[in-house]
Design a protein around this motif. Sequence first.
Motif, mmCIF file in Angstrom:
data_model
loop_
_atom_site.group_PDB
_atom_site.id
_atom_site.type_symbol
_atom_site.label_atom_id
_atom_site.label_comp_id
_atom_site.label_asym_id
_atom_site.label_seq_id
_atom_site.Cartn_x
_atom_site.Cartn_y
_atom_site.Cartn_z
ATOM 1 N N ILE A 1 9.356 0.400 -3.363
ATOM 2 C CA ILE A 1 9.210 1.301 -2.196
ATOM 3 C C ILE A 1 10.808 2.002 -1.820
ATOM 4 C CG2 ILE A 1 9.008 1.349 0.303
ATOM 5 C CD1 ILE A 1 6.394 0.408 -0.946
ATOM 6 N N SER A 2 11.645 1.393 -2.208
ATOM 7 C CA SER A 2 13.178 2.023 -1.957
ATOM 8 C C SER A 2 13.016 3.248 -3.106
ATOM 9 C CB SER A 2 14.155 1.275 -2.205
ATOM 10 O OG SER A 2 14.484 0.755 -3.570
ATOM 11 N N LYS A 3 12.718 2.893 -4.227
ATOM 12 C CA LYS A 3 12.854 4.068 -5.261
ATOM 13 C C LYS A 3 11.907 5.476 -4.574
ATOM 14 C CE LYS A 3 12.208 2.305 -9.262
ATOM 15 N NZ LYS A 3 11.593 1.227 -10.291
ATOM 16 N N GLY A 4 10.541 5.131 -4.330
ATOM 17 C CA GLY A 4 9.706 5.796 -3.780
ATOM 18 C C GLY A 4 10.042 6.821 -2.725
ATOM 19 N N SER A 5 10.534 5.889 -1.837
ATOM 20 C CA SER A 5 11.117 6.726 -0.683
ATOM 21 C C SER A 5 12.374 7.569 -0.787
ATOM 22 C CB SER A 5 11.637 5.734 0.493
ATOM 23 O OG SER A 5 10.481 4.599 0.564
ATOM 24 N N VAL B 1 2.390 1.350 -6.432
ATOM 25 C CA VAL B 1 1.782 1.198 -5.253
ATOM 26 C C VAL B 1 0.129 0.782 -5.240
ATOM 27 C CG1 VAL B 1 3.482 2.295 -3.880
ATOM 28 C CG2 VAL B 1 1.752 3.559 -4.846
ATOM 29 N N ALA B 2 -0.387 0.128 -4.284
ATOM 30 C CA ALA B 2 -1.803 0.083 -4.171
ATOM 31 C C ALA B 2 -2.381 1.337 -3.404
ATOM 32 C CB ALA B 2 -2.069 -0.964 -3.398
ATOM 33 N N ASP B 3 -3.470 1.966 -4.062
ATOM 34 C CA ASP B 3 -4.180 2.962 -3.361
ATOM 35 C C ASP B 3 -5.504 2.360 -2.640
ATOM 36 O OD1 ASP B 3 -5.741 5.340 -2.724
ATOM 37 O OD2 ASP B 3 -5.577 6.194 -4.700
ATOM 38 N N PRO C 1 0.779 -1.432 -0.105
ATOM 39 C CA PRO C 1 0.047 -0.006 -0.181
ATOM 40 C C PRO C 1 0.940 1.235 -0.024
ATOM 41 C CG PRO C 1 -0.010 -1.126 2.225
ATOM 42 C CD PRO C 1 0.780 -1.947 1.298
ATOM 43 N N ALA C 2 0.469 2.387 -0.681
ATOM 44 C CA ALA C 2 0.990 3.479 -1.072
ATOM 45 C C ALA C 2 1.629 4.186 0.594
ATOM 46 C CB ALA C 2 0.328 4.515 -1.630
ATOM 47 N N HIS C 3 0.866 3.904 1.639
ATOM 48 C CA HIS C 3 1.571 4.616 2.900
ATOM 49 C C HIS C 3 2.824 4.143 3.175
ATOM 50 C CE1 HIS C 3 0.575 1.127 5.816
ATOM 51 N NE2 HIS C 3 -0.351 0.965 5.230
ATOM 52 N N ILE C 4 3.213 3.017 2.911
ATOM 53 C CA ILE C 4 4.530 2.437 3.270
ATOM 54 C C ILE C 4 5.583 3.341 2.705
ATOM 55 C CG2 ILE C 4 6.039 0.372 3.229
ATOM 56 C CD1 ILE C 4 3.736 -1.415 3.501
ATOM 57 N N ASN D 1 -8.727 0.750 -4.355
ATOM 58 C CA ASN D 1 -8.368 -0.850 -4.526
ATOM 59 C C ASN D 1 -7.644 -0.749 -6.157
ATOM 60 O OD1 ASN D 1 -7.669 -3.229 -3.598
ATOM 61 N ND2 ASN D 1 -9.419 -4.199 -4.034
ATOM 62 N N ILE D 2 -7.024 0.426 -6.233
ATOM 63 C CA ILE D 2 -6.465 0.276 -7.828
ATOM 64 C C ILE D 2 -4.999 0.357 -7.440
ATOM 65 C CG2 ILE D 2 -6.188 1.226 -10.028
ATOM 66 C CD1 ILE D 2 -9.230 2.119 -9.617
ATOM 67 N N LYS D 3 -4.099 -0.395 -8.493
ATOM 68 C CA LYS D 3 -2.669 0.094 -8.211
ATOM 69 C C LYS D 3 -2.325 1.211 -9.033
ATOM 70 C CE LYS D 3 -0.434 -4.399 -7.967
ATOM 71 N NZ LYS D 3 0.652 -5.362 -8.291
ATOM 72 N N LYS D 4 -1.674 2.022 -8.407
ATOM 73 C CA LYS D 4 -1.209 3.557 -9.073
ATOM 74 C C LYS D 4 0.434 3.482 -9.297
ATOM 75 C CE LYS D 4 -5.462 5.020 -8.441
ATOM 76 N NZ LYS D 4 -5.895 5.757 -7.225
ATOM 77 N N VAL D 5 0.501 4.030 -10.374
ATOM 78 C CA VAL D 5 2.041 4.056 -11.062
ATOM 79 C C VAL D 5 2.567 5.450 -11.081
ATOM 80 C CG1 VAL D 5 3.628 3.375 -13.135
ATOM 81 C CG2 VAL D 5 1.455 2.166 -12.587
ATOM 82 N N VAL D 6 3.791 5.814 -10.340
ATOM 83 C CA VAL D 6 4.461 6.871 -10.382
ATOM 84 C C VAL D 6 5.471 6.551 -11.374
ATOM 85 C CG1 VAL D 6 5.650 8.615 -9.105
ATOM 86 C CG2 VAL D 6 3.712 7.394 -7.930
ATOM 87 N N SER D 7 5.684 7.419 -12.501
ATOM 88 C CA SER D 7 6.734 6.964 -13.479
ATOM 89 C C SER D 7 7.590 8.103 -13.706
ATOM 90 C CB SER D 7 6.066 6.551 -14.513
ATOM 91 O OG SER D 7 7.101 6.185 -15.590
ATOM 92 N N SER D 8 8.892 8.134 -13.210
ATOM 93 C CA SER D 8 9.769 9.326 -13.392
ATOM 94 C C SER D 8 11.041 8.968 -13.704
ATOM 95 C CB SER D 8 9.714 10.125 -11.972
ATOM 96 O OG SER D 8 10.931 11.011 -12.079
ATOM 97 N N SER D 9 11.906 9.457 -14.647
ATOM 98 C CA SER D 9 13.252 9.082 -14.856
ATOM 99 C C SER D 9 14.124 9.651 -13.957
ATOM 100 C CB SER D 9 13.685 9.835 -16.124
ATOM 101 O OG SER D 9 13.425 11.273 -16.375
#
Length: 393
Positions: free
Chosen positions: A112-116, A161-163, A82-85, A167-175
């Motif tokens: 999660i490591s990339k997002g964090s 991450v899961a929203d 989940p996104a909150h992690i 209940n939908i998977k969301k994608v954050v995409s960034s170079s």
Amino acid sequence: MDHAAFYEINKVSHFFSPKKIILGKDTVKKVGDEVKTLGGSKTIIVTDPGLVSAGFVKLVVDALNEAHIEVGIFDKVEPEPPAHIVDECAKMVREGRYGVVIGLGGGSSLDISKGSAMMATHPGAILDYVGTETFHKPGLPKILIPTTAGTGSEVTRSVVVADERDNIKKVVSSSLAIPEVAILDPMLTLSMPPDVTANTGMDALVHAIESYVSVNTTPFAEILAIEAIRLIAHNLPLAYSKGTDVTARYNMLLSANLAGLAFGSGGLGAVHALSYVIGSEYHMSHGRSNAIMLPHVMDFNRSGNLQKFARIAEAMGENVEGLSMYEAAEKSVEAVKKLLNMVQIPFRLSHHGIARDDLPRLVAGGMKQARLFVPNPRDLTEEDVRTIYEKAF
Ligand SMILES: [Fe+2]
């Protein structure tokens, strides 16, 4: 089988990759040197509790201690996270003033490591950044160390991450989310159990096939994807059957990486679109749900690019000599079914406890990922989506 000698010139292609990819036995021991090269003296390992108890985290901690680097551990990553992690981990990274983020594990830990690492330098929550190129400055430097051979997350732009709200998977995409360094050490994948080997290996095959036949594919994606398809078809059965075979593991780790680089450039398609809902509604792993849908979507898709599906059959070891293009393309679906049988993944939804009454739910879930229909080689209507799921029962 004829092979195109030239690539399409009227398209602009992009290729994304880490600055450095290190591949080889025991290369995890080099992690300390890499942290130093990135200018770090205090680093955090982002991982899951299973890898702590399996001793993998200690391996990395020891290598870092030897290089006199201070280490913290965030081990709260869970499957289909989940996104909150991400937000929780980013808070720990900020408060601990860590300089380099190390992701260790399967796709979830790497994402999660990339997002964090990105959220450590950005305000708000990760879900505020859903979309493409939404970050406006670099994150912390990242070193990614996969322990499965599948997601390719160690080289891609995406954080999935899961929203929990819908209940939908969301994608954050960034170079900017692409790691600086990826370390591919096959010794870390030897203890993967057969079912995880099969599921993650099939995810890599789906990445390779979808990016190869994508209408957005690029010369980079095509070249890497077809080799990944060949390597997976020839090495997954052995990696599944004899997990300690280092050659099979090495080749699977390499092919998952090539497939990650390929889809990072060429995109995905309807297999991912139609399997996300299975993963979230039935708590099935990403790789397994992709594996189940792969032959059914390929069967639907093959008319959209007969030549390429014929080449997939050939790369997977099918004898296509003397066959018509239609027959050769059909063989690609058969080859995938043979591979699935070999790694004991039943590709019927009914074998996985999914009832026919759930069809409307599946169709609705599949249609929510319609953005992935755009690069798919064959157009899909809602009726087509229903037919594909129906045939998958
Ligand atoms: Fe995937």
